[in-house]
Design an enzyme around this catalytic site. Structure first.
Site, PDB file in Angstrom:
ATOM      1  N   ASN A   9      11.120 -22.717  -9.252  1.00 44.49           N
ATOM      2  CA  ASN A   9      12.050 -23.048  -8.172  1.00 44.49           C
ATOM      3  C   ASN A   9      11.765 -24.487  -7.769  1.00 44.49           C
ATOM      4  OD1 ASN A   9      13.469 -23.328  -5.785  1.00 44.49           O
ATOM      5  ND2 ASN A   9      12.192 -21.911  -4.604  1.00 44.49           N
ATOM      6  N   LYS A  11      13.301 -26.319  -5.680  1.00 46.89           N
ATOM      7  CA  LYS A  11      13.673 -26.622  -4.287  1.00 46.89           C
ATOM      8  C   LYS A  11      14.480 -27.942  -4.251  1.00 46.89           C
ATOM      9  CE  LYS A  11       9.675 -24.009  -2.941  1.00 46.89           C
ATOM     10  NZ  LYS A  11       8.764 -23.612  -1.912  1.00 46.89           N
ATOM     11  N   HIS A  98      15.634 -16.733  -0.021  1.00 46.43           N
ATOM     12  CA  HIS A  98      14.354 -17.452  -0.009  1.00 46.43           C
ATOM     13  C   HIS A  98      13.932 -17.724   1.442  1.00 46.43           C
ATOM     14  CE1 HIS A  98      11.327 -20.553  -0.522  1.00 46.43           C
ATOM     15  NE2 HIS A  98      11.192 -20.102  -1.748  1.00 46.43           N
ATOM     16  N   GLU A 100      12.680 -20.165   2.887  1.00 41.13           N
ATOM     17  CA  GLU A 100      13.102 -21.448   3.469  1.00 41.13           C
ATOM     18  C   GLU A 100      14.556 -21.380   3.932  1.00 41.13           C
ATOM     19  OE1 GLU A 100      11.806 -23.826   0.131  1.00 41.13           O
ATOM     20  OE2 GLU A 100       9.734 -23.313   0.652  1.00 41.13           O
ATOM     21  N   GLU A 170       7.400 -12.812  -1.723  1.00 39.32           N
ATOM     22  CA  GLU A 170       6.826 -14.111  -1.396  1.00 39.32           C
ATOM     23  C   GLU A 170       6.406 -14.119   0.074  1.00 39.32           C
ATOM     24  OE1 GLU A 170       8.328 -17.490  -4.111  1.00 39.32           O
ATOM     25  OE2 GLU A 170       9.843 -17.160  -2.620  1.00 39.32           O
ATOM     26  N   GLY A 176       3.792 -22.707  -0.559  1.00 36.23           N
ATOM     27  CA  GLY A 176       3.532 -24.134  -0.398  1.00 36.23           C
ATOM     28  C   GLY A 176       2.298 -24.455   0.428  1.00 36.23           C
ATOM     29  N   SER A 215       2.128 -20.291  -3.869  1.00 33.65           N
ATOM     30  CA  SER A 215       0.932 -21.068  -4.236  1.00 33.65           C
ATOM     31  C   SER A 215       0.301 -20.647  -5.557  1.00 33.65           C
ATOM     32  CB  SER A 215      -0.117 -21.018  -3.104  1.00 33.65           C
ATOM     33  OG  SER A 215       0.399 -21.662  -1.960  1.00 33.65           O
TER      34      SER A 215
HETATM   35  P1  PGA Z   1       5.068 -22.553  -4.095  1.00 36.12           P
HETATM   36  O1  PGA Z   1       6.554 -22.043  -3.770  1.00 36.12           O
HETATM   37  O2  PGA Z   1       4.727 -22.104  -5.492  1.00 36.12           O
HETATM   38  O3  PGA Z   1       5.144 -24.051  -3.984  1.00 36.12           O
HETATM   39  O4  PGA Z   1       4.163 -21.928  -3.076  1.00 36.12           O
HETATM   40  C1  PGA Z   1       7.001 -20.778  -4.177  1.00 36.12           C
HETATM   41  C2  PGA Z   1       8.438 -20.558  -3.760  1.00 36.12           C
HETATM   42  O5  PGA Z   1       8.832 -21.004  -2.680  1.00 36.12           O
HETATM   43  O6  PGA Z   1       9.226 -19.929  -4.477  1.00 36.12           O
END
Ligand code: PGA
Length: 261
Positions: A9, A11, A98, A100, A170, A176, A215
């Site tokens: 992903n 983003k 997601h 976010e 998640e 992140g 992460s």
């Molecule tokens: P990350 O993000 O691997 O940077 O923690 C995962 C995601 O948001 O799908």
């Protein structure tokens, strides 16, 4: 055995050059990797057409997906992109829900349901993202939060829709932050999700792929994929480096071989 699913992903990152770099790195990988692993990249909208074109020219079985989709059919929704248009472009999958999008763009469960319906009607596969916040976990509400995110939507969609859905667990606090959930926390939640789906339909629960995100990197993905109810990974930060991303796919296929033997 459920087929391994590894997704990147990006983003709000990446340019045309990164698409070229990623496709080039992916095209250098052996046939065996593709047989054992379904690989997807979820890209910003403007990169989709370019990526789909490149992918088609290379003949790679890579799945190109979008990170979002409109809850509405074509019409006066400035800035939105419909599921039908995504499908027409050759997009095969979409991320929905997601964290976010939920936190920064106020996406609610009813809106997420509408997006899933649109994606489904357009024939797009969905990676349905769910996860609890830090506060939920500290308050011992994490199972309840996941249940709330799943149950009403499954009832509204119909359990059969899950055959075109991958669930991505998640935890919001792990995205992140560099702080992945422990293998115990991940397996416990994935099993909870599978059991919950099993109450609707045992076969669908058995076939459903439940992937983890938060992460992940080349140092921790192996242990996570060893867990019996973890069928793959959704990777943010580490997917922006093509060689790091393919190493995650290789680690995944190695783990699967070990589990099979
Ligand atoms: P990350 O993000 O691997 O940077 O923690 C995962 C995601 O948001 O799908």
């Amino acid at each position: 055995m459920r087929k391994l699913f590894i997704a990147g992903n990006w983003k709000q990152n990446g340019r045309l050059a990164l698409v070229e770099g990623a496709l080039q790195t992916l095209s250098q990988q052996p046939e065996a990797m593709w047989q054992d692993c379904e690989v997807s990249l979820f890209l910003p909208y403007p990169l989709l057409d370019f990526a789909i074109d490149k992918k088609q020219m290379s003949g790679l079985p890579l799945v190109i997906g979008a990170q979002n989709v409109s809850a509405y059919a074509d019409g006066a929704y400035t800035g939105e992109v419909s599921a039908d248009l995504l499908a027409e472009l050759g997009t095969k999958a979409v991320l929905v829900g997601h964290s976010e999008r939920r936190a920064l763009f106020d996406e609610s469960e009813p809106l997420i349901l509408e997006k899933m319906k649109r994606a489904h009607a357009a024939g797009l596969n969905v990676v349905w993202c769910i996860g609890e916040t830090q506060l939920d976990r500290e308050g011992g509400q994490h199972f309840e939060r996941i249940r709330t995110q799943l149950v009403d939507t499954i009832r509204a969609l119909g359990i059969a829709a899950l055959s075109k859905i991958v669930i991505a667990y998640e935890p919001v606090w792990a995205i992140g932050t560099g702080l992945a959930a422990s293998t115990h926390q991940i397996q416990e939640m994935h099993q909870y999700i599978r059991d919950l789906i099993s109450d609707f339909d045992k076969n669908i629960a058995e076939q459903l792929r439940i992937i983890y995100g938060g992460s992940l990197n080349r140092d921790n993905i192996g242990q996570v994929l060893m867990m019996p109810d973890v069928d793959g990974a959704l990777v943010g930060g580490a997917s922006l480096d093509p060689s790091h991303f393919v190493s995650l796919c290789h680690i995944g296929t190695e783990v699967n071989k070990k589990l099979e033997s």
